[in-house]
Design an enzyme around this catalytic site. Structure first.
Site, PDB file in Angstrom:
ATOM      1  N   GLU A 184       5.991 -30.469 -10.056  1.00  0.00           N
ATOM      2  CA  GLU A 184       5.022 -29.393 -10.296  1.00  0.00           C
ATOM      3  C   GLU A 184       5.383 -28.577 -11.540  1.00  0.00           C
ATOM      4  OE1 GLU A 184       4.897 -27.400  -6.482  1.00  0.00           O
ATOM      5  OE2 GLU A 184       4.007 -29.171  -5.522  1.00  0.00           O
ATOM      6  N   HIS A 207       1.222 -20.401  -3.478  1.00  0.00           N
ATOM      7  CA  HIS A 207       1.765 -21.753  -3.339  1.00  0.00           C
ATOM      8  C   HIS A 207       3.252 -21.739  -3.642  1.00  0.00           C
ATOM      9  CE1 HIS A 207       2.411 -26.066  -3.884  1.00  0.00           C
ATOM     10  NE2 HIS A 207       3.108 -25.731  -4.953  1.00  0.00           N
ATOM     11  N   THR A 231       1.988 -22.261   6.359  1.00  0.00           N
ATOM     12  CA  THR A 231       0.719 -22.577   5.679  1.00  0.00           C
ATOM     13  C   THR A 231      -0.462 -21.802   6.281  1.00  0.00           C
ATOM     14  OG1 THR A 231       1.567 -24.793   5.205  1.00  0.00           O
ATOM     15  CG2 THR A 231      -0.820 -24.475   5.042  1.00  0.00           C
ATOM     16  N   ASN A 242      -4.797 -18.277   1.423  1.00  0.00           N
ATOM     17  CA  ASN A 242      -3.422 -17.941   1.814  1.00  0.00           C
ATOM     18  C   ASN A 242      -2.539 -17.503   0.640  1.00  0.00           C
ATOM     19  OD1 ASN A 242      -2.926 -20.436   0.711  1.00  0.00           O
ATOM     20  ND2 ASN A 242      -2.069 -21.358   2.556  1.00  0.00           N
ATOM     21  N   ARG A 262       2.527 -14.578   3.218  1.00  0.00           N
ATOM     22  CA  ARG A 262       1.285 -14.921   3.922  1.00  0.00           C
ATOM     23  C   ARG A 262       1.152 -14.113   5.211  1.00  0.00           C
ATOM     24  NH1 ARG A 262       2.008 -21.420   2.994  1.00  0.00           N
ATOM     25  NH2 ARG A 262       0.891 -21.615   1.000  1.00  0.00           N
ATOM     26  N   LYS A 297      -2.370 -17.649  -6.079  1.00  0.00           N
ATOM     27  CA  LYS A 297      -3.696 -18.272  -6.100  1.00  0.00           C
ATOM     28  C   LYS A 297      -4.760 -17.238  -6.482  1.00  0.00           C
ATOM     29  CE  LYS A 297      -2.296 -21.705  -2.635  1.00  0.00           C
ATOM     30  NZ  LYS A 297      -2.499 -22.212  -1.234  1.00  0.00           N
ATOM     31  N   TYR A 318      -2.442 -31.208  -6.326  1.00  0.00           N
ATOM     32  CA  TYR A 318      -2.664 -31.392  -4.891  1.00  0.00           C
ATOM     33  C   TYR A 318      -2.953 -32.859  -4.526  1.00  0.00           C
ATOM     34  CZ  TYR A 318      -2.696 -26.389  -3.689  1.00  0.00           C
ATOM     35  OH  TYR A 318      -2.336 -25.087  -3.447  1.00  0.00           O
TER      36      TYR A 318
HETATM   37  P1  DAT Z   1       1.397 -25.337   1.746  1.00  0.00           P
HETATM   38  O1  DAT Z   1       0.524 -24.594   0.778  1.00  0.00           O
HETATM   39  O2  DAT Z   1       2.007 -24.412   2.771  1.00  0.00           O
HETATM   40  O3  DAT Z   1       2.402 -26.222   1.079  1.00  0.00           O
HETATM   41  P2  DAT Z   1      -0.083 -27.760   2.342  1.00  0.00           P
HETATM   42  O4  DAT Z   1       0.636 -28.414   1.213  1.00  0.00           O
HETATM   43  O5  DAT Z   1      -0.092 -28.479   3.649  1.00  0.00           O
HETATM   44  O6  DAT Z   1       0.435 -26.281   2.611  1.00  0.00           O
HETATM   45  O7  DAT Z   1      -1.611 -27.534   1.935  1.00  0.00           O
HETATM   46  C1  DAT Z   1      -1.921 -27.061   0.656  1.00  0.00           C
HETATM   47  C2  DAT Z   1      -2.998 -26.024   0.769  1.00  0.00           C
HETATM   48  O8  DAT Z   1      -4.190 -26.635   1.257  1.00  0.00           O
HETATM   49  C3  DAT Z   1      -2.700 -24.898   1.751  1.00  0.00           C
HETATM   50  O9  DAT Z   1      -1.940 -23.852   1.173  1.00  0.00           O
HETATM   51  C4  DAT Z   1      -4.065 -24.458   2.132  1.00  0.00           C
HETATM   52  C5  DAT Z   1      -4.862 -25.747   2.127  1.00  0.00           C
HETATM   53  N1  DAT Z   1      -4.924 -26.343   3.467  1.00  0.00           N
HETATM   54  C6  DAT Z   1      -3.935 -27.043   4.071  1.00  0.00           C
HETATM   55  N2  DAT Z   1      -4.313 -27.461   5.282  1.00  0.00           N
HETATM   56  C7  DAT Z   1      -5.581 -27.013   5.440  1.00  0.00           C
HETATM   57  C8  DAT Z   1      -6.549 -27.112   6.494  1.00  0.00           C
HETATM   58  N3  DAT Z   1      -6.282 -27.763   7.634  1.00  0.00           N
HETATM   59  N4  DAT Z   1      -7.750 -26.513   6.290  1.00  0.00           N
HETATM   60  C9  DAT Z   1      -8.031 -25.855   5.155  1.00  0.00           C
HETATM   61  N5  DAT Z   1      -7.174 -25.735   4.123  1.00  0.00           N
HETATM   62  C10 DAT Z   1      -5.969 -26.304   4.272  1.00  0.00           C
HETATM   63 MG    MG Z   2       2.239 -27.994   0.020  1.00  0.00          MG
END
Ligand code: DAT
Ligand code: MG
Length: 151
Positions: free
Chosen positions: A128, A117, A93, A114, A104, A11, A51
């Site tokens: 993707e 991805h 995450t 973080n 991370r 990212k 997303y």
């Molecule tokens: P991951 O990236 O581990 O697959 P995810 O798909 O649940 O996690 O979410 C995608 C991204 O969105 C994540 O890397 C960071 C952001 N994100 C997720 N939950 C969040 C939250 N509660 N507050 C802020 N950003 C969040």
């Molecule tokens: Mg995800």
């Protein structure tokens, strides 16, 4: 199984913090095979699509602004169980819950910064990869270390 592929993206914070090499190193030294790589500043449309599962959540606008704020480095990695194993290399995450030793866990503090991805399932990975890469951008090559990585 060895031919499984996943989509990994450093990212904008990871790019700015010069962590691209570190991320590549971890996947490389694990034994996975790099089959596609490019840097790009992703469009809003691409990120909305990527997303889509999070559309409507409170953090969605901030997430799009963050990932769209600068260049990302997009990759496809190949290997046995690469989807699940990558999620372990990436870590939880929320960096506060990511184990030390994970990307991370070692390099991030906040969920909104973080670093990286990784696709969460084989189906997500296929979706993707198709979203981020044209088929000809994914390169087949014969890995000489294969027999030293797989028995
Ligand atoms: P991951 O990236 O581990 O697959 P995810 O798909 O649940 O996690 O979410 C995608 C991204 O969105 C994540 O890397 C960071 C952001 N994100 C997720 N939950 C969040 C939250 N509660 N507050 C802020 N950003 C969040
Ligand atoms: Mg995800």
């Amino acid at each position: 199984v060895r031919r499984q592929r996943t989509f990994i993206m450093v990212k904008p914070d990871g790019v700015q913090r010069r962590l691209v090499g570190e991320v590549i190193k971890r996947f490389e030294t694990k034994g996975f095979k790099l089959v596609a790589l490019k840097q790009l500043h992703a469009s809003d449309q691409l990120l909305r699509n990527h997303y889509a599962e999070h559309d409507g959540k409170p953090f969605f606008p901030k997430l799009l602004a963050y990932i769209g704020s600068g260049p990302v480095v997009a990759m496809v990695w190949e290997g046995a169980n690469v989807v699940d194993v990558s999620r372990k290399l990436v870590g939880a995450t929320r960096p506060s819950e990511s184990a030390p030793g994970t990307i991370r866990g070692d390099f991030a503090i906040e969920v909104g910064r973080n670093i990286i991805h990784g696709s969460d399932s084989v189906e997500s990975a296929q979706r993707e990869i198709a979203l981020w890469f044209r088929p000809e951008e994914v390169v087949e090559w014969n890995d000489h270390s294969n027999e030293w990585i797989y028995e």
